[in-house]
Design an enzyme around this catalytic site. Sequence first.
Site, PDB file in Angstrom:
ATOM      1  N   GLY A 262       0.787  -1.237   0.000  1.00  0.00           N
ATOM      2  CA  GLY A 262       0.000   0.000   0.000  1.00  0.00           C
ATOM      3  C   GLY A 262       0.815   1.282   0.000  1.00  0.00           C
ATOM      4  O   GLY A 262       0.255   2.367  -0.111  1.00  0.00           O
ATOM      5  N   ALA A 263       2.152   1.178   0.098  1.00  0.00           N
ATOM      6  CA  ALA A 263       2.971   2.405   0.147  1.00  0.00           C
ATOM      7  C   ALA A 263       2.846   3.195  -1.159  1.00  0.00           C
ATOM      8  O   ALA A 263       2.672   4.421  -1.148  1.00  0.00           O
ATOM      9  CB  ALA A 263       4.427   2.056   0.425  1.00  0.00           C
ATOM     10  N   GLY A 264       2.905   2.489  -2.285  1.00  0.00           N
ATOM     11  CA  GLY A 264       2.764   3.150  -3.586  1.00  0.00           C
ATOM     12  C   GLY A 264       1.383   3.769  -3.767  1.00  0.00           C
ATOM     13  O   GLY A 264       1.245   4.854  -4.335  1.00  0.00           O
ATOM     14  N   ASP A 265       0.353   3.085  -3.260  1.00  0.00           N
ATOM     15  CA  ASP A 265      -1.020   3.593  -3.369  1.00  0.00           C
ATOM     16  C   ASP A 265      -1.203   4.837  -2.500  1.00  0.00           C
ATOM     17  O   ASP A 265      -1.903   5.778  -2.880  1.00  0.00           O
ATOM     18  CB  ASP A 265      -2.020   2.515  -2.939  1.00  0.00           C
TER      19      ASP A 265
END
Length: 325
Positions: A262-265
Amino acid sequence: MASNGDKGLIVSFGEMLIDFVPTESGVSLAEAPGFLKAPGGAPANVAIAVSRLGGRSAFVGKLGDDEFGHMLAGILRKNGVDDQGINFDTGARTALAFVTLRADGDREFMFYRNPSADMLLRPDELNLDLIRSAKVFHYGSISLIVEPCRSAHLKAMEVAKEAGALLSYDPNLREPLWPSKEEAKTQIMSIWDKAEIIKVSDVELEFLTGSNKIDDETALSLWHPNLKLLLVTLGEKGCRYYTKTFKGSVDPFHVNAVDTTGAGDSFVGALLNQIVDDRSVLEDEEKLRKVLRFANACGAITTTKKGAIPALPSDAEVRSFLEKK
């Protein structure tokens, strides 16, 4: 500060699923003593990231008419995401993914989608009014893998574009879901020249260009004339940005990463939330660098907790994080 109702709407299109994450890090799926269910799916994560940060977002996609599907729709609503674009399929299940967390916090996936509800979204099921009201329309590439979802994806993009939305693309490569590497590359690139904002990770950059060099020349080989901003995220090394007139890099924040899911999101949600009502960010390097610093902070904070959605930060959390840096 504009109230939430005055803000431009960011519509996220694609898959939402349940990740089953081992209760212990650094073990294979077979060795895991148990699993925690974690709602996920990149486009849904982006929608929730936007909402957490005080923006307006909606999700368009299809879920199974089952307990998991209704649970996911409930999570979107609880997080302030407009659910008018959600359809339920009575014949197919909500997608599941088993995710291994390696000792370094990185992930491997095993998917259960044969076919899952998200793959069965048809063009005639799209909420076109909702899509037309988007200021930003965001999507990935998983929805391009099979019909009828692929046609629904293309139709939604076309309708959003005609209505004046900014198109945002994060390919979010998941190799095990594609029939072959060649097919993945072909389909991911088939809509490349439509998007005005594209974000790729260093791994995706290597995959799409065939080059093992993560440098400006490699990144710019992905440039196309309609593009306003190309971003390459480099994990713990920050990110690089490219526009028609300037390029550069923004330093990372160093944190104790537990889970990179979820870091990229989170990064994308933060970026879109800052651009939706001020497109001048795309032409003003100083403004863009500030926005990317904020987005890097969001990504970093997200890695400090397990699971994507529970880890997505609020605006206040990010501001207090930045004040300490």
